[in-house]
Design a protein around this motif. Sequence first.
Motif, short mmCIF file in Angstrom:
data_model
loop_
_atom_site.label_atom_id
_atom_site.label_comp_id
_atom_site.label_asym_id
_atom_site.label_seq_id
_atom_site.Cartn_x
_atom_site.Cartn_y
_atom_site.Cartn_z
N ALA A 112 -11.65 6.00 5.41
CA ALA A 112 -10.51 5.86 4.51
C ALA A 112 -10.63 6.84 3.35
O ALA A 112 -11.69 6.99 2.75
N GLU A 133 -9.08 0.33 10.64
CA GLU A 133 -9.08 -1.08 10.98
C GLU A 133 -10.16 -1.49 11.97
O GLU A 133 -10.27 -2.67 12.32
N ARG A 139 0.83 -1.20 0.00
CA ARG A 139 0.00 0.00 0.00
C ARG A 139 0.88 1.26 0.00
O ARG A 139 0.63 2.21 -0.75
N SER A 143 -6.37 4.03 5.94
CA SER A 143 -7.13 2.82 6.28
C SER A 143 -7.71 2.97 7.68
O SER A 143 -7.15 3.66 8.53
#
Length: 622
Positions: A604, A564, A186, A562
Amino acid sequence: MIKSLLIANRGEIACRIIRTARMMGIRTIAVYSDSDTKSLHVRMADEAVHIGPSPARESYLVGDKIIAAAKDAGAEAIHPGYGFLSENADFAQDVIGAGLVWVGPKPDSIRAMGLKDAAKTLMAEAGVPVTPGYMGDNQDPAFLAEQAADIGYPVLIKAVAGGGGKGMRKVDRAEDFLDALESCQREAASSFGNDVVLIEKYILSPRHIEVQVFGDSHGNVVHLFERDCSLQRRHQKVIEEAPAPGMDDATREAVCSAAVRAAQAVDYEGAGTIEFIADASEGLRADRIWFMEMNTRLQVEHPVTEEITGQDLVEWQLRVASGEPLPLSQDDLSIDGWAIEARLYAEDPAKGFMPSVGRLDHFDLGEEGRIETGVEEGDAISPFYDPMIAKLVARGDDRGEAIGALAAILDEVEVWPVRTNAGFLFNALLDEDFGRGHVDTGFIERKIDTLVPPVEPDDTLWRGAAAVASAEEDEEATGLAGFRLNAPMRSGAVLGLGGSFRHVPLDDGEPVAAVSGFRHDERVVIFYEGQAHEFDRAARGTVGHGAHDGEILAPMPGKVTSVEVSQGDKVAKGQRLLTLEAMKMEHGLTAPFDGIVAELNATAGAQVVVEAVLAVIEKEQA
């Protein structure tokens, strides 16, 4: 000789190139983004051209804009510096295709060394030793995990198009491999537009040795000896030196000769660096040093090579690009003395080395040694670019003298309110193992607790601050007037931290630290061993507005890459909640304690401002 030069870069490297070009009588053209409108490199250049918004992908990374700027300004050549487009073969080809001189290696040479897997194959064919690993095309995660297991842990995942520590992860256990791979890919895709990786054996006692090479269009290739760049944090170099500690003549000859063969294998022209990894478990040995990669550009740490050889590598670049042969042959080059460079970053070691942004209200790096910087007092550190604000370079007749000289420079660093790693660097230089040359790439990680300066000032520094406050009151100083302790002592001062105040006496016969500092409004700032300490003056009340327990704040402006967790999830202390990308790096934000995600305000892809509340963790009720 080139008569006019556009520098396709910014900051300290642009200033560095301008300085040499000016010495050679070359007209310089700077380029700048919105946030760099008043930057030092813009002020230094003979001319400057605006190329777009602050994000690099909309300005410094847009080759067409840079070439257009060069043509509009009548530039004859383009120097890419390092970073940005410096190792982009397509950009180099476009520059040449536009009828401009490219100050760098031929595009084919850049392509040959641009992908780490292909470069290693080429080097093996040229007789250059390479590190064991997997460099194939199969990027299936399960297959890569099998390859890692076959190589044997620990392994290193590296983006084939990576550099500067980006797209790189060390993995110690098989169960951590897939998460590390995903994060690495990423980051690589974000930074380089290419998520392909290779896997290589991680050397347990690694030294990072690199060799400066130079080629010209007449078939000549020389080396300018080695540098040691083993002191790294998160795979980014922190302190570099030349020559390498513990390098004997036979090993130096073997490594430097291998570097020359590597450059010759790609018909190299211009400045380049061949990077090697050495297993130093039994000292530096020629049979335990392997090729890692080639950087087809000038390096950040090139000043240490200049200091021990007496050569100006930017001048060499410009002469070679003009078609001249190398200024010196191999027999004309020799090592004289020792040089060490420290990278001064705008970051806060006490907060996990989080980048620090803002205006440099007070900025003084002293007058000793060699200072390479792209900022001056009053300039601002932007969140859009790398946080390095200066390179501090010292030279000595031997290693001990060079270390002492650089430590003295760091001791004099005065930067405020932006935080820096100067105190951390100071502690690293004075570490006994570093002084003995017992270094490897794990040095900082092993010693991090002793290298990071304490957050809370000790009694000696309280007394130093009281002395500064007292002297400033006597002189009724205003603004940011500088002060160094040499005034008569008063009885003391009332100072505070975090809303807690105390009277600090000065007439009790106890020693006072030799600090420098100033009073700004109702605050006293002192500098000691490179670190800034701030004290409240008089009864200001509580300082700041720190986060409430459980609030997860954005430490700086950035993009959420991101998330999580979800609202309502149970989380454990230290568990990653989300990832923020800022200043070209990923920063994981974790849970401060076991609890439940009571609020989640991050998605995100969202851009966030500094101190935005991204999430709130609440402790579970007993």
